[in-house]
Each structure stands twice: as C-alpha cells, then as structure tokens.
Enzyme design. Structure first.
Site, PDB file in Angstrom:
ATOM      1  CG  ASP A  62      50.312   0.300 108.431  1.00  9.09           C
ATOM      2  OD1 ASP A  62      51.210   0.815 109.128  1.00  9.09           O
ATOM      3  OD2 ASP A  62      49.304   0.924 108.043  1.00  9.09           O
ATOM      4  CG  ASN A  79      58.117   4.649 106.873  1.00 11.63           C
ATOM      5  OD1 ASN A  79      58.137   3.478 106.493  1.00 11.63           O
ATOM      6  ND2 ASN A  79      56.964   5.285 107.110  1.00 11.63           N
TER       7      ASN A  79
END
Ligand code: IPE
Ligand code: IPE
Ligand code: MG
Length: 249
Positions: free
Chosen positions: A23, A71
């Site tokens: 991330d 996502n």
C-alpha cells in the site's frame, strides 16, 4: 497435524509464508506532484526487488496483494492503468521468474479479467510451474470473503456430488478449497494504514502482523529484513502458555 505444523513454526526463524499488502503507491506519487499511476509504476519495481529479496532469504511462499475485489471502485483510468501494468509485468518478468526457480500463481477471481490478461496469466503459471525455490502468489481481484465463499461453494458442490461427506469437512479439508491453503506466518502492510482490507481472512488467523510506514514504491530489502527481524522476536503461542511453548512436552 495442523497443531504439530504450527508448533514447528513457533520455533522457525524465517517465516515460511509471508503476505504483503502493498500500500502507498498513490500517496508516494501525489506527494511528489505526480499522477497516481506513476506510483503504481514505481510499485512494480518494488515488487521485483521484494521477490528477489524474499527468495534469497529462504521464504517459501510470498503472497502479494496487487488488486483487491474492492479496487474496481477506483477511477476507470486508474483501473485500466493497473491492468496494463499487470500485463506488462507478466510479459516482462515471467522468464526471469522461471530462471530463478520461482513459481507464479494468481489468486483471485480471474473471470473478471479480459481474455488477453487471463491468457497471459495461464501462460505465466504454466511456464513457471517447475519452480521449486519459492511460490509467488499474486492476489489480483482477490478478496478474503470472496475466497471463503468460493471455497464453501466448491465444498458444497463436492458434497452434492458425493465426493465429500459433510462430516469430513473439517478446517484442514476446508482450507484445501481456498485459493491458498497455507496459513500466513507474517503479514506485512506498508503505507502506514493498520487494517486488513479484505486480504487473506482465513489464512491470517494466527499471523504475526507487521505495519511499516514505508510507502510501497520505496520498499527495499532492508524493510523486509526489519519485518523478518520483528517476526524472529515474536513468541508464537497459538493459544498455549509461554511455558508450554518453551517446553512443548
Ligand atoms: C496500493 O497503493 C496499490 C493498489 C491498491 C493497487 P494505493 O494505490 O492504495 O496507494 P494509496 O493508499 O492511495 O497511497
Ligand atoms: C489494499 O489497499 C489492496 C491492495 C494493496 C491491493 P487499498 O488501498 O485498496 O486499501 P484501503 O481501501 O485503503 O483499505
Ligand atoms: Mg491504498
């Protein structure tokens, strides 16, 4: 058998299965005034470095979270840039993985991907299937809940067809239907957030968890070593007392 396996892992110094929530690509880029996609490009280079470092440290399974089932909610341009990057990485890296004895496996609902991406995935998995040095799982369109539901569906289908008796469905057997059946020993999340974001929900039930503030594009072998060092310092009790772990008789 599962307990014995865990007991062995309580004393091993290099984690057998490491999973990483990669991330921070977007923040890496925006803090420099670049488009988010540039962070993903830099992130791809960090994947390469980390795969090499993990294999050289003797990690047996490395599972990387590349694209979650959530996502898809991102802007269309970012999603399609990520798909392009994934395709390019498969084209570019498969041979390198094969030469280095690394087997590639993609975890997730690949049915949502384009035909050409699915084809590339299948080819890359086929071409690297004899790699025994390390298993590299790329979690793409992966969700921990999706994994549990698809496993339940597959187990139910086996029960309906008579291949499996419902009373034989225990934890170990259920895990065999998951996209990856091996428990995660060390879960790493970069980028500073402290959440699971629907990653490997079943497999992380006894993972050691290491949060790093490093943004993924900056991730280096030293960062991985810090996480391994943290792991070495943990006492994995699996529900037992400290005294039992020290003397498991
Ligand atoms: C992780 O980086 C990569 C993917 C989720 C594909 P992000 O893109 O989530 O980066 P941040 O969290 O916005 O910085
Ligand atoms: C998790 O990161 C997914 C990947 C790293 C692929 P996100 O950036 O999507 O997670 P949230 O939305 O901040 O929880
Ligand atoms: Mg993020």
């Amino acid at each position: 058998m599962q307990i014995r396996q865990k007991d062995e892992r309580a004393h091993s110094s290099v984690p057998h299965h490491v999973a990483i929530i990669m991330d921070g690509n977007g923040r890496w880029a925006t803090s420099r005034g670049f488009p988010r996609v540039m962070g993903h490009q830099k992130g791809a280079a960090a994947v390469r470095r980390t795969v090499e470092a993990a294999a050289s440290r003797g990690i047996a399974i490395l599972t990387l979270f590349a694209f979650s089932s959530e996502n898809w909610k991102r802007p269309r341009t970012e999603v399609s840039a990520l798909m392009q990057l994934f395709m390019r990485a498969l084209d570019k890296e498969t041979e390198h993985l094969r030469e280095n004895g690394i087997r590639l496996h993609v975890l997730g609902d690949v049915s949502a991907f384009s035909d050409s991406l699915r084809q590339r995935i299948a080819q890359a998995e086929e071409r690297t299937r004899d790699g025994h040095r390390m298993l590299l799982n790329i979690a793409a369109n992966y969700g921990g809940r999706w994994d549990i539901v698809q496993a339940a569906r597959a187990a139910a289908a086996d029960i309906a067809s008579g291949r499996l008796e419902s009373h034989d469905l225990n934890e170990e057997r259920f895990a065999s239907y998951l996209a990856e059946k091996e428990d995660v020993d060390l879960l790493i999340r970069t980028g500073g957030e402290k959440r699971i974001s629907n990653f490997l929900m079943w497999q992380t039930s006894y993972s050691e968890i290491y949060f790093s503030d490093t943004l993924w594009p900056d991730y280096s072998s030293q960062d991985l070593d810090l996480a391994i060092e943290f792991f070495r310092g943990r006492e994995r009790r699996f529900g037992m007392t400290s005294a039992q772990v020290a003397d498991p008789r």
